[in-house]
Design an enzyme around this catalytic site. Structure first.
Site, PDB file in Angstrom:
ATOM      1  N   GLU A 199      20.731  10.097 126.241  1.00 45.07           N
ATOM      2  CA  GLU A 199      19.864  11.366 125.539  1.00 45.07           C
ATOM      3  C   GLU A 199      19.839  12.517 126.430  1.00 45.07           C
ATOM      4  OE1 GLU A 199      16.027  10.009 124.260  1.00 45.07           O
ATOM      5  OE2 GLU A 199      16.823   9.417 122.373  1.00 45.07           O
TER       6      GLU A 199
ATOM      7  N   GLU B  83      20.111   4.835 117.837  1.00 41.21           N
ATOM      8  CA  GLU B  83      18.785   4.468 117.663  1.00 41.21           C
ATOM      9  C   GLU B  83      18.191   4.957 116.304  1.00 41.21           C
ATOM     10  OE1 GLU B  83      16.321   5.891 121.076  1.00 41.21           O
ATOM     11  OE2 GLU B  83      17.568   5.165 122.542  1.00 41.21           O
TER      12      GLU B  83
END
Length: 824
Positions: A127, A196
């Site tokens: 991320e 995710e």
């Protein structure tokens, strides 16, 4: 727990297990590695492979994960000139060394797919796109470097970067979020990956417990594959527990249950696990078409309704697959309120709001995301044993026909509010918390002495004021002691402190105890975040003006005496000077408690109920089971949950007005049959006599399946779409299943007809087959699992013509030495 968790994941339809690699767990001291016990990553990967599953290894090595310091070891901060996650040579050197260590280890153990192992994919960074702009051009350069570095390790499998829109061509960029159907990779040559899917959310001390409806999760997953998705991962499928001080923060709770399909204790969360299992089976029935078509055909079916069709030419299909369907379709209704009737390829289909129907043969609906037929499981305690009773130690206590020996006494030991070891040091100034503790403890004591003159006392009395401790900024908890007495506490994340204090004439001992409750795990510049105090620390209100405490000499002491003497271990506990604790004793702060307890009988997972305590930490047989805190969630913000519409973290919240967490997982492998040592460090005061050990299991199961539900996906195969007669014989089914080692002991309610209500509140409707209870009891009672066909003939005929019939059942599960299954 690993083999059982992997097996339940596979049974639920998973093909791949995904896991992080925790740098601070594997390298707690620079160049001293830990691959033992819970950190035996080689064993874990091999278990996954031996189970017939693949593995996606997310090395990072920054992981976030609501894990302490985002997975970075705190010693990394001390590398001279280091800046995390940017084009910084000291950081890149350390990161490359660790990533290479892991890749080399996996290759040495023959664990990559090209070596016959399970690892099919790796991840570098995590991320980073969310913080990249904070680093400017150096951030962009770092992304390119990380990609090159990863590829040069010659792992031989693809590398992924999640949330990284500018991932280089050699790296696959992937999506994280609640919905990723609208995501597209930054190149047409890359597959569409979802690393995710947040099927739940984490909780914070004093916060509500987030929940995400399974209908919405199934909708999100189906939409992803409908719109060209290739690889999807649940975050989390099993959430687990942040044992020790591994929970990140600030203020994230010890449980990382995450509303996952497999709960923190390893039990199935139903209907989430079961409904998603059916979804996975439905998607796999579409596999021949999905893998053969580059992109689906889009068909608009209405203002908020659409179809995506994967159609394979028969010649291509017959050479590649050999059986199954050459056409699969997904029909979506993204309206949040209304059911829609649509016409698709000449047939009419009814689509509930916010749902996707899956048609593996472009004709037959086998699954709809909003129609849940999986059972609901109500988890509770099998027995509830306080750790204290006013009985002799040898006297057995009978609970549910089981004997458990309950200890009679607790013992106690005070933690000194002073310097206690030779490792203390004195220096002028107020030091940053982590620079001193190196995160070896949550606790840092700062001790100084303040001289108060008679003139100061007169000044305060004449002006009716008090001196005040002022700190510009503080995190996470500050305890303030004057002359050995706790006079105030402050809780917050970089908040200002203004605390009036009472001082006596002469010398006063001022003790400031700063505490961390999980280090920051997300954001840019983590190496600068730190802990403890920032800015000025001073005393105001004195006759001659304020006192700058940074000019004072402070004595620093890291940690607790009991913590560093390891009085929570069996050997060291015996050396400590414990005294008996009487049941009438007043709640005490900064106190150690210990007792011994017997493990509950059976194999059910075990939890410790610490609802009677305040805040502290707990150990069982020397194992740190985590921080505890009975901080209470707000009373408002919980209510009826509607799965329809976009999910967000405050939607469908639960547990309002209650402590965020009172149960703490004790793995069975940490327990022995008797004489288990329990040690607590309590900061704020509580009653240990009300602590109890709980054996957790699913005691109540319910299901509600109607004639309008689809046949169980367990009965379908690709060939059924070719054999129309076989397909027409299939009927909906109710599947009931107790936890492993349990059987259905009784049927509390059963009605085939038009029952009303919901689980634990079912009632008969106007239409009811009178033999419902007897038939379901015969089919299920005494069995570990059973299957009941939703068919009029199974209940002796149609109890009410012209109505859609539903079977509703509530059953009880109880421990059993043997299990079996039955079909009706």
């Amino acid at each position: 727990m690993w083999p059982d968790l992997i097996a339940k994941s596979k049974e639920g339809g998973a093909d791949v297990i995904q896991t992080y690699v925790f740098w601070n767990g594997h390298e707690p001291v620079r160049q001293q590695y830990n691959f033992e016990g819970r950190y035996d990553i080689v064993k874990f990967v091999k278990l996954v492979g031996s189970s017939g599953l693949y593995l996606h290894l997310r090395i990072g090595p920054y992981v976030c994960a609501e894990w302490n310091f985002g997975g970075f070891p705190v010693w990394l901060r001390d590398i001279p000139g280091i800046e995390f996650r940017t084009d910084n040579a000291p950081f890149k050197d350390e990161m490359q060394r660790f990533v290479k260590k892991i890749v080399d280890l996996m290759q040495k153990e023959m664990l990559f797919s090209w070596q016959g192992g399970p690892i099919i994919m790796l991840q570098i960074e995590n991320e980073y796109g969310n913080v990249e702009s904070s680093f400017g051009q150096r951030g962009k350069d770092y992304v390119k470097w990380a990609a090159r570095m990863a590829l040069e390790l010659d792992a031989g499998v693809p590398w992924v970067m999640c949330q990284q829109a500018d991932a280089p061509d050699i790296i696959i960029n992937a999506c994280n979020g609640f919905y990723c159907d609208g995501f597209w990779p930054n190149s047409a040559n890359k597959p569409k990956l979802w690393t995710e899917d947040w099927n739940g959310w984490f909780a914070s001390w004093g916060g509500r417990t987030p929940k995400r409806p399974v209908e919405d999760i199934a909708f999100a997953v189906a939409r992803f594959f409908q719109r060209g998705g290739s690889f999807h991962n649940y975050y989390m499928y099993f959430g687990g527990t942040n044992f020790g001080r591994s929970s990140g923060g600030p203020f994230y709770i010890t449980s990382y249950d995450y509303d996952a399909p497999i709960d923190e204790y390893g039990l199935l969360s139903q209907p989430k696990w079961g409904h998603l299992k059916e979804l996975h089976a439905a998607i796999k029935l579409c596999e021949p078409a999905l893998v053969a078509v580059d992109s689906p055909q889009y068909i608009k079916l209405g203002p908020m309704q659409e179809a995506h069709v994967y159609r394979v030419k028969e010649s291509l299909y017959s050479t590649q697959s050999g059986n199954g369907s050459s056409c699969s379709a997904f029909l979506a209704n993204i309206d949040e309120h209304k059911t829609a009737s649509v016409t698709f390829l000449g047939q009419v289909y009814k689509l509930p709001p916010w749902s996707v129907s899956i048609l593996p043969d472009c004709r037959t609906t086998v699954f709809n995301t909003a129609k849940v037929g999986a059972q609901t499981s109500i988890k509770t305690v099998e027995f509830d044993l306080p750790l204290f009773r006013n009985i002799s130690v040898s006297q057995p206590l009978m609970v549910q026909n089981k004997i458990s020996y309950v200890p009679r006494t607790w013992m106690t030991l005070k933690e000194p509010i002073s310097v206690w070891s030779k490792n203390n040091f004195t220096i002028q100034g107020v030091l940053e918390h982590l620079n001193v503790t190196k995160d070896h403890s949550d606790y840092l004591w700062r001790i100084t002495r303040i001289n108060v003159s008679a003139e100061d006392i007169s000044f305060w009395e004449e002006n009716q004021v008090s001196p005040t401790l002022s700190i510009d900024s503080m995190r996470d908890i500050l305890r303030i002691f004057v002359n050995g007495q706790l006079i105030g506490s402050v809780i917050g994340h970089w908040v200002k402190v203004v605390q009036p204090i009472q001082l006596l004439q002469g010398y006063n001992d001022l003790v400031l105890l700063s505490q961390t409750v999980g280090l920051q795990n997300y954001g840019a510049f983590l190496e600068k975040d730190g802990a403890g105090f920032k800015g000025q620390v001073k005393l105001t209100g004195f006759k001659n003006g304020e006192i700058d405490l940074s000019e004072y000499s402070w004595t620093y002491q890291v940690g607790l005496r009991g913590e560093f003497q390891k009085i929570y271990t069996i050997d060291e506990s015996e050396k400590a000077e414990w005294t008996d604790l009487t049941p009438g004793a007043s709640p005490s702060t900064f106190t150690w408690y210990k007792t011994f307890f017997d493990a509950p009988n059976g194999e059910n997972p075990v939890a410790l109920d610490l609802g009677s305590m305040g805040k502290g930490q707990a150990w069982v047989n020397g194992h740190h089971i985590g921080r505890y805190w009975t901080r209470v969630a707000p009373k408002d913000g919980c209510g009826k949950c509607d799965y329809r519409g976009h999910y967000h973290t405050s939607k469908c919240a639960t547990n309002c007005g209650n402590p965020t967490q009172i149960w703490y997982h004790i793995p069975r492998s940490w327990l022995q049959a008797s004489n288990n040592l329990l040690v607590l460090f309590e900061e704020t005061g509580g009653n240990p006599f009300e602590i109890s050990v709980k054996s957790r299991s699913t005691q109540t199961i319910c299901a509600e399946v109607s004639e309008s539900h689809y046949p169980s996906l367990q009965n379908w195969s690709h060939s059924d779409f070719i054999d129309q007669n076989s397909k027409n014989k299939m009927t909906p089914e109710m599947h009931l299943h107790c936890d492993d080692g349990h059987t259905i002991s009784s049927i509390e309610f059963a009605s085939y007809g038009t029952p009303r209500g919901s689980c634990q509140m079912f009632s008969q409707g106007q239409c009811h087959a009178p033999n419902s209870l007897a038939l379901v009891s015969k089919a299920c009672q005494g069995k570990g699992s059973c299957v009941i066909r939703i068919l009029n003939s199974a209940f002796g005929g149609d109890p009410c013509r012209g109505f859609v019939k539903t079977l509703a059942v509530e059953a009880k599960c109880a421990p059993s030495s043997t299990t079996s299954s039955s079909q009706l």
